[in-house]
Design an enzyme around this catalytic site. Structure first.
Site, PDB file in Angstrom:
ATOM      1  N   GLY A 192       0.710  -1.282   0.311  1.00 19.15           N
ATOM      2  CA  GLY A 192      -0.094   0.005   0.058  1.00 19.15           C
ATOM      3  C   GLY A 192       0.867   1.296  -0.009  1.00 19.15           C
ATOM      4  N   CYS A 210       5.347  -6.086   1.506  1.00 22.59           N
ATOM      5  CA  CYS A 210       5.417  -4.669   1.624  1.00 22.59           C
ATOM      6  C   CYS A 210       4.730  -4.169   2.792  1.00 22.59           C
ATOM      7  CB  CYS A 210       5.222  -4.074   0.080  1.00 22.59           C
ATOM      8  SG  CYS A 210       5.799  -2.295   0.376  1.00 22.59           S
ATOM      9  N   TYR A 211       3.971  -3.185   2.423  1.00 23.65           N
ATOM     10  CA  TYR A 211       3.093  -2.691   3.614  1.00 23.65           C
ATOM     11  C   TYR A 211       2.487  -3.748   4.373  1.00 23.65           C
ATOM     12  CZ  TYR A 211      -0.317   0.404   6.037  1.00 23.65           C
ATOM     13  OH  TYR A 211      -0.789   1.057   6.997  1.00 23.65           O
ATOM     14  N   HIS A 255       8.326  -7.483  -3.873  1.00 22.82           N
ATOM     15  CA  HIS A 255       6.768  -7.735  -4.344  1.00 22.82           C
ATOM     16  C   HIS A 255       7.019  -9.082  -5.392  1.00 22.82           C
ATOM     17  CE1 HIS A 255       4.289  -4.291  -3.717  1.00 22.82           C
ATOM     18  NE2 HIS A 255       5.529  -3.654  -3.409  1.00 22.82           N
ATOM     19  N   GLU A 262       4.875 -10.609  -6.554  1.00 22.74           N
ATOM     20  CA  GLU A 262       3.895 -10.651  -7.622  1.00 22.74           C
ATOM     21  C   GLU A 262       4.418 -10.270  -9.114  1.00 22.74           C
ATOM     22  OE1 GLU A 262       3.782  -8.797  -5.203  1.00 22.74           O
ATOM     23  OE2 GLU A 262       2.781  -6.811  -5.675  1.00 22.74           O
ATOM     24  N   SER A 300     -22.768  -9.449 -27.779  1.00 24.43           N
ATOM     25  CA  SER A 300     -22.326  -8.273 -28.618  1.00 24.43           C
ATOM     26  C   SER A 300     -21.089  -8.793 -29.690  1.00 24.43           C
ATOM     27  CB  SER A 300     -21.690  -7.404 -27.546  1.00 24.43           C
ATOM     28  OG  SER A 300     -20.657  -7.910 -27.210  1.00 24.43           O
ATOM     29  N   ASP A 320     -16.675 -11.521 -23.801  1.00 23.62           N
ATOM     30  CA  ASP A 320     -17.328 -11.591 -22.329  1.00 23.62           C
ATOM     31  C   ASP A 320     -18.791 -12.127 -22.534  1.00 23.62           C
ATOM     32  OD1 ASP A 320     -15.186 -10.338 -21.493  1.00 23.62           O
ATOM     33  OD2 ASP A 320     -15.956  -8.578 -21.041  1.00 23.62           O
ATOM     34  N   LYS A 348     -10.152 -11.159 -17.081  1.00 26.20           N
ATOM     35  CA  LYS A 348     -10.248 -11.250 -18.483  1.00 26.20           C
ATOM     36  C   LYS A 348      -9.387 -12.581 -19.266  1.00 26.20           C
ATOM     37  CE  LYS A 348     -11.811  -8.972 -22.368  1.00 26.20           C
ATOM     38  NZ  LYS A 348     -13.063  -8.217 -22.384  1.00 26.20           N
TER      39      LYS A 348
END
Ligand code: XMP
Length: 537
Positions: A79, A106-107, A193, A195, A247, A251, A391
């Site tokens: 954060g 981290c935070y 981090h 990630e 559409s 999705d 997604k």
């Protein structure tokens, strides 16, 4: 438009769809509590890539809600705040006493240290970017991993001493304690981090936490969602009738296929061809759904209707509003013909859920680019089979369900379609035809160059009131200019203009001028977002 329709008229079944998962799910889950970090979503995605389902919740989510989900572990995200800042999000001590392992990143690590009596100070020099990590004691997080690793940091506050009972595991250039653990209480912290891709062993560290520390079953996958959703949809819908606005985007297509797999012909898809799609797209959607998947499909050719309503309109937001309204009208008519089904399928994604309230049961309606002026008396109960998926996971599910590659990988396309790419001018059949042909050439060449998937979006813009002089053969021409717009992006919030190869641009330009009679000039948009937007209107 399909998403817009559901956005505008949305009637929530309950945001609880996501929350109900805990009770019935068959897979393990690790929750990520978001302390405002830039990469919090990415943590959840990485955890999923390791084979463990993960959701992101705000750091202040109720303890009972966490308990109710029965997670195998908690991850506290990074954060932007200093743990000492007045308004810094606090770590509630109860979170460390749930009887499940906790990993602070981290935070999150600093918050654990602060809560349990470690020493944290603001370092004279911050540590931003690449750093070298030295593992002094592997503990459980680093077991089997190299003792010298590169990692990625972004912090100013630093842990100087681990809290009592903890073992310091590693240090880095500017962090005396860059990782710690208390195996007895199941509490772990890493300053870097894991990630981001710049931490090469990051995923290994996460995996060690998930597997060795939390004891998770590591077999979750996006495909495994299919069976679970099929059951869920059956339970929700019973023998009710369901309608889905297709559409042509990934999705709504994947959502429709999942629902069809669950309840077969109780589902009817409605595809409104507003005449603002790209070349051949309408046919591709109809062919895939009607001919390949045998999904009951009503295809409405509404091109004339939309063009008539758009006649004389030049103002972009008016265009959007008219298209939204007309879409609803057509959709309503079709719904009425079908006896007004009770359920509406919506392709809401997990990122929409997070954006609109963190999946805590808050409003679940997409607000981005919502079309204004829609009637609110269309009442449907929503079926949202993708609301737990990102997604890229939706694409995996689409592939698994056999959706053609072209549909699975289709770039995002705005609901109002080509209408908002004919800029500062009226949408006419002639201009649509020019733009459609130009767009087709661009797409064809970009695909042939193997670049389609690398681009977030690539399209053409037709400035409606601009003509310029040219010379073709021996004749002076006075024609339209086409603008090429191609961007890279992760989420459309920011975007960079794509550095398309010159020879590709050359081919595209010369084809457009040779093949489209009204076009005599081609230009390239090299504006990033910000300050530009992706679309021109
Ligand atoms: P901008 O132009 O704001 O676009 O940078 C961000 C993303 O949103 C898409 N977009 C729309 N999508 N209806 C939609 O469904 C709209 O009216 C609309 N306007 C922009 C755009 O294509 C990009 O992906």
């Amino acid at each position: 438009m399909t998403d817009a329709i559901a956005q505008g008229t949305a009637v929530r079944d309950s945001g609880a769809a996501g929350n109900a998962i805990a009770a019935e799910r068959r897979h393990d889950e690790v929750l990520v509590l978001d302390f405002g970090g830039q990469y919090s979503q990415l943590i959840a995605r990485r955890v999923r890539e390791c084979g463990v389902f993960s959701e992101l919740l705000p750091h202040h989510v109720g303890i009972d809600e966490i308990r109710g989900r029965r997670p195998r572990g908690l991850i506290l995200s990074g954060g932007p705040a200093s743990v000492y800042a007045e308004n810094a999000p606090r770590l509630r001590p109860e979170l460390l006493e749930l009887g499940i392992p906790v990993l602070g990143i981290c935070y999150g690590m600093q918050a654990i240290a602060l809560e349990l009596g470690g020493r944290i100070e603001s370092a004279p020099v911050g540590e931003f970017g690449r750093s070298e990590l030295t593992v002094t004691e592997p503990g459980r997080l680093f077991a089997g991993l190299p003792t010298a690793q590169t990692c990625w940091m972004s912090h100013r506050d630093t842990v100087y001493e681990a809290p009592p009972g903890f073992t310091a595991l590693a240090s880095s250039t500017e962090s005396p304690v860059a990782a710690f653990e208390d195996g007895v209480r199941g509490l772990y912290g890493i300053q870097f981090h894991p990630e981001v891709v710049h931490t090469p062993y990051g995923t290994d560290v996460l995996r060690r936490f998930l597997d060795d520390v939390c004891g998770c079953d590591m077999r979750w996958s996006a495909e495994s969602v299919i069976d679970e959703q099929v059951e869920r949809i059956r339970a929700q819908v019973g023998d009710g009738r369901v309608i889905c606005g297709l559409s042509g985007g990934v999705d709504s297509s994947v959502a429709a296929l999942l629902v069809h797999r669950a309840i077969g012909d109780q589902l009817t898809c409605v595809f409104v061809d507003h005449g603002l799609m790209r070349k051949n797209e309408a046919d591709q959607v109809i062919a895939a759904f009607r001919d390949t998947f045998h999904v009951p499909l009503v295809a409405v050719d509404a091109q004339e209707r939309f063009l008539a309503r758009l006649a004389g309109v030049t103002e972009p937001e008016r265009k959007r509003k008219i298209i939204g309204e007309e879409f609803i009208r057509v959709f309503e008519e079709e719904a009425a013909k079908l006896g007004n089904p009770k359920f509406l399928v919506q392709g809401t994604l997990y990122s929409d859920v997070i954006e609109s309230g963190g999946g805590t049961g808050a409003a679940t309606i997409k607000s981005h680019h919502n079309v204004g002026g829609l009637p609110d008396d269309l009442k449907f109960e929503l079926v949202e089979p993708l609301r737990t998926l990102f997604k890229d996971e939706v694409r995996v599910v689409g592939q698994e369900l056999g959706l053609p590659e072209r549909l699975v990988w289709r770039q995002p396309f705005p609901g109002p379609g080509l209408a908002i790419r004919i800029v500062s001018g009226e949408v006419t059949a002639e201009r649509l035809a020019i733009l459609r042909d130009a767009d087709f050439i661009l797409q064809e060449e970009i695909r042939a160059a193997g670049l389609y998937r690398e681009l977030w979006q690539s399209f053409c813009v037709l400035p409606a009131d601009l003509r310029s002089v040219g010379v073709q053969g021996d004749e002076r021409t006075y024609g339209y200019a086409i603008v090429i717009r191609a961007v890279t992006s992760d989420d459309a919030m920011t975007a960079d203009w794509a550095r398309l190869p010159y020879d590709l641009l050359e081919r595209v330009a010369s084809r457009m001028i040779n093949e489209i009679q009204q076009v005599n000039r081609v230009t390239l948009d090299i504006t990033s977002k910000p300050p530009g937007t992706i679309e021109w209107e």
